[in-house]
Design an enzyme around this catalytic site. Structure first.
Site, PDB file in Angstrom:
ATOM      1  N   SER A   1     107.603 124.274-112.313  1.00  0.00           N
ATOM      2  CA  SER A   1     107.190 125.283-113.492  1.00  0.00           C
ATOM      3  C   SER A   1     106.519 124.259-114.367  1.00  0.00           C
ATOM      4  O   SER A   1     107.210 123.119-114.918  1.00  0.00           O
ATOM      5  CB  SER A   1     108.003 125.918-114.121  1.00  0.00           C
ATOM      6  OG  SER A   1     107.351 127.085-114.874  1.00  0.00           O
ATOM      7  N   GLU A   2     104.999 124.320-114.691  1.00  0.00           N
ATOM      8  CA  GLU A   2     104.379 123.184-115.292  1.00  0.00           C
ATOM      9  C   GLU A   2     104.798 122.873-116.853  1.00  0.00           C
ATOM     10  O   GLU A   2     104.171 122.018-117.178  1.00  0.00           O
ATOM     11  CB  GLU A   2     102.875 123.392-114.744  1.00  0.00           C
ATOM     12  CG  GLU A   2     102.190 124.424-115.549  1.00  0.00           C
ATOM     13  CD  GLU A   2     102.111 125.585-114.433  1.00  0.00           C
ATOM     14  OE1 GLU A   2     102.945 125.717-113.425  1.00  0.00           O
ATOM     15  OE2 GLU A   2     101.216 126.515-114.542  1.00  0.00           O
ATOM     16  N   ASN A   3     105.592 123.821-117.393  1.00  0.00           N
ATOM     17  CA  ASN A   3     105.696 123.779-118.897  1.00  0.00           C
ATOM     18  C   ASN A   3     107.020 122.701-118.748  1.00  0.00           C
ATOM     19  O   ASN A   3     107.302 122.130-119.932  1.00  0.00           O
ATOM     20  CB  ASN A   3     106.257 124.874-119.404  1.00  0.00           C
ATOM     21  CG  ASN A   3     107.415 125.565-118.837  1.00  0.00           C
ATOM     22  OD1 ASN A   3     107.306 125.646-117.414  1.00  0.00           O
ATOM     23  ND2 ASN A   3     108.270 125.970-119.488  1.00  0.00           N
ATOM     24  N   GLY A   4     107.351 122.107-117.652  1.00  0.00           N
ATOM     25  CA  GLY A   4     108.492 120.932-117.738  1.00  0.00           C
ATOM     26  C   GLY A   4     109.584 121.333-117.111  1.00  0.00           C
ATOM     27  O   GLY A   4     110.802 120.820-117.710  1.00  0.00           O
TER      28      GLY A   4
ATOM     29  N   SER B   1     105.372 116.403-116.342  1.00  0.00           N
ATOM     30  CA  SER B   1     105.218 117.331-115.390  1.00  0.00           C
ATOM     31  C   SER B   1     103.707 117.457-114.935  1.00  0.00           C
ATOM     32  O   SER B   1     103.775 117.426-113.634  1.00  0.00           O
ATOM     33  CB  SER B   1     105.424 118.973-116.234  1.00  0.00           C
ATOM     34  OG  SER B   1     105.185 119.948-115.459  1.00  0.00           O
TER      35      SER B   1
END
Lengths: 221, 232
Positions: free
Chosen positions: A46-49, A88
């Site tokens: 998930s690209e928020n980290g 990320s």
């Protein structure tokens, strides 16, 4: 019959392989997580980290500091890692994610994708989509084949502003599974009960039709 | 010792020196890990004409959204600005300049800004409206656009725990843009849930080393949830 959202997710899930790191976009792509085939293990990015996104939390587990890129509260699965946004996107941009699944408004026969703005309508932003399409080698676009008014979304050339150029190689629509190769859509599979003629009619871009186009099969789960 | 004690006693002191027209880098993703009290202090001070860099711009009445109420932000770098009616209205009225920036590019702009790298090439945005007017170079047969780094007059950051030396750790996905913003502020202000004694934080587990941090303050946080999703 056109595929349901769940069937589209089910079909995409068949492209998952054991040990894949996968980024799933918002909407139909998110549903893919529900259909990971038995016996294989994938790690959701998930690209928020967050690498190793788990299921939604129980009321007791609910935590404002634990969300996914869709801003939903989630959990981390065993083996997960959490990191900064730069880390990320280093993973994403650096090509370390094995499969990216995301939605689109339009794709074209050159592999261009438009998914983030419709001129004249309010623009909310691209989020991480431009980085995802630029960084991934292996992308599946999920979308409806045509608009409600019957206008094809698989085009010779995208009409909307692009999210990325020449980056899409596979498309799953509610009617068909296609690959994009050498400036054309190659029809690989069709939805149950959907004729090749209907797909031809609803595909504006160049379409290559092999001699045999198998029908997708779904088992009730 | 005193030179390394970054603690300040009040939010007024934490944001001392912020002026009209300054650039502020803010940590947070949606409403997760946002420096809510530092934002409230910027609102209280009424400084105007700010340039803000943040992934999002809060929601109506919370997060950076509160700075829209008195039109304190004139320009924003962000990747996604939905969920905010006041923002939409100001954008449509041209009262706020929005520089939509891909999320990874925004993170890297802050990282580069803090690391002394003035600009970098990325494939993200090539061939799209984001790449228009930007320098293009080809490396190994692929096209990349030149993106410039971001540095803030202030960086406002939300951490979990810190010591008085300014070493910070973040909690779960509240990390997001915070450690990047922290490196790229001329004055970096970090608010945390708990200030602990030096030595309590494991040195190898520090996310933001104190060298980047100028001011530390302990606060209490509402931590609003944007999309509550539960299992079953």
């Amino acid at each position: 019959m056109a595929l349901t959202r769940e069937q589209m997710a089910q079909r995409v899930a068949r492209e998952l392989e054991d040990g894949f790191y996968v980024n799933l976009g918002i909407g139909i792509p998110t549903l893919v997580a529900n259909y990971v085939p038995k016996g294989i293990d994938v790690m959701l990015q998930s690209e928020n980290g967050l690498l190793g996104m788990g299921r939604f939390p129980t009321e007791e587990e609910l935590d404002a500091d634990m969300i996914n890129a869709g801003k939903q509260t989630v959990t981390a699965r065993p083996g997960a890692a959490i990191f900064s946004s730069a880390e990320s996107f280093a993973m994403i941009r650096g090509g370390h994610v094995d499969l990216t699944v995301l939605g689109a408004f339009e794709v074209d026969q050159e592999g261009n994708i438009a998914s983030w703005m419709v001129p004249g309508k309010l623009i909310k932003g691209m989020g991480g989509a431009m980085d995802l399409v630029a960084g991934a080698e292996n992308i599946i676009c999920t979308m409806t084949h045509a608009s409600k008014h019957g206008e094809s979304k698989l085009l010779e050339k995208c009409t909307l502003p692009l999210t990325g150029a020449g980056c899409i190689n596979r498309v799953l629509t509610d009617l068909a599974y296609l690959e994009i190769k050498d400036g054309a859509f190659v029809l690989k599979e069709r939805a149950p009960g959907v004729s090749v003629e209907e797909i031809i009619e609803k595909t504006a871009g160049k379409l290559v039709i092999p001699d045999h186009v198998p029908e997708m099969t779904f088992v009730e789960e | 010792m005193a030179g390394f004690d970054k603690r300040v006693a009040s939010y007024a002191e934490a944001m001392e020196g912020i002026e009209d027209g300054m650039t502020v880098l803010a940590g947070g993703f949606g409403l997760c890990g946002i420096p809510e009290n530092l934002i409230a202090e910027i609102k209280r001070r009424g400084v105007k004409n700010l340039t803000v860099a943040s992934n999002n711009c809060g929601v109506d009445g919370f997060g950076l959204g509160v700075l829209l109420e008195d039109r304190q932000i004139s320009r924003i770098f962000a990747s996604y600005v939905g969920e905010n009616a006041l923002f939409e209205q100001q954008m449509l009225n041209d009262e706020i300049e929005v520089i939509l920036t891909p999320q990874g590019t925004l993170a890297e702009k802050m990282r580069a800004g803090g690391a002394g790298i003035p600009a970098f090439y990325t494939a993200t945005g090539y061939g799209t409206p984001i790449g228009e007017g930007k320098e293009v170079r080809e490396f190994n047969g692929r096209h990349y656009i030149l993106e410039e780094a971001l540095v803030g007059d202030f960086a406002i950051v939300k951490g979990w725990k810190a010591d008085r030396y300014g070493n910070v750790v973040y909690r779960h996905t509240a990390q997001n843009f915070n450690p990047l913003a922290a490196t790229a502020g001329k004055i970096t202000v970090v608010e945390v849930e708990e200030i602990v004694e030096p030595g309590e934080l494991e040195p190898s587990q520090i996310h933001t080393p104190g060298i980047y941090v100028d001011r530390i303050i302990q606060g209490t946080f509402e931590k609003r949830i944007e999309k509550r999703t539960v299992h079953g």
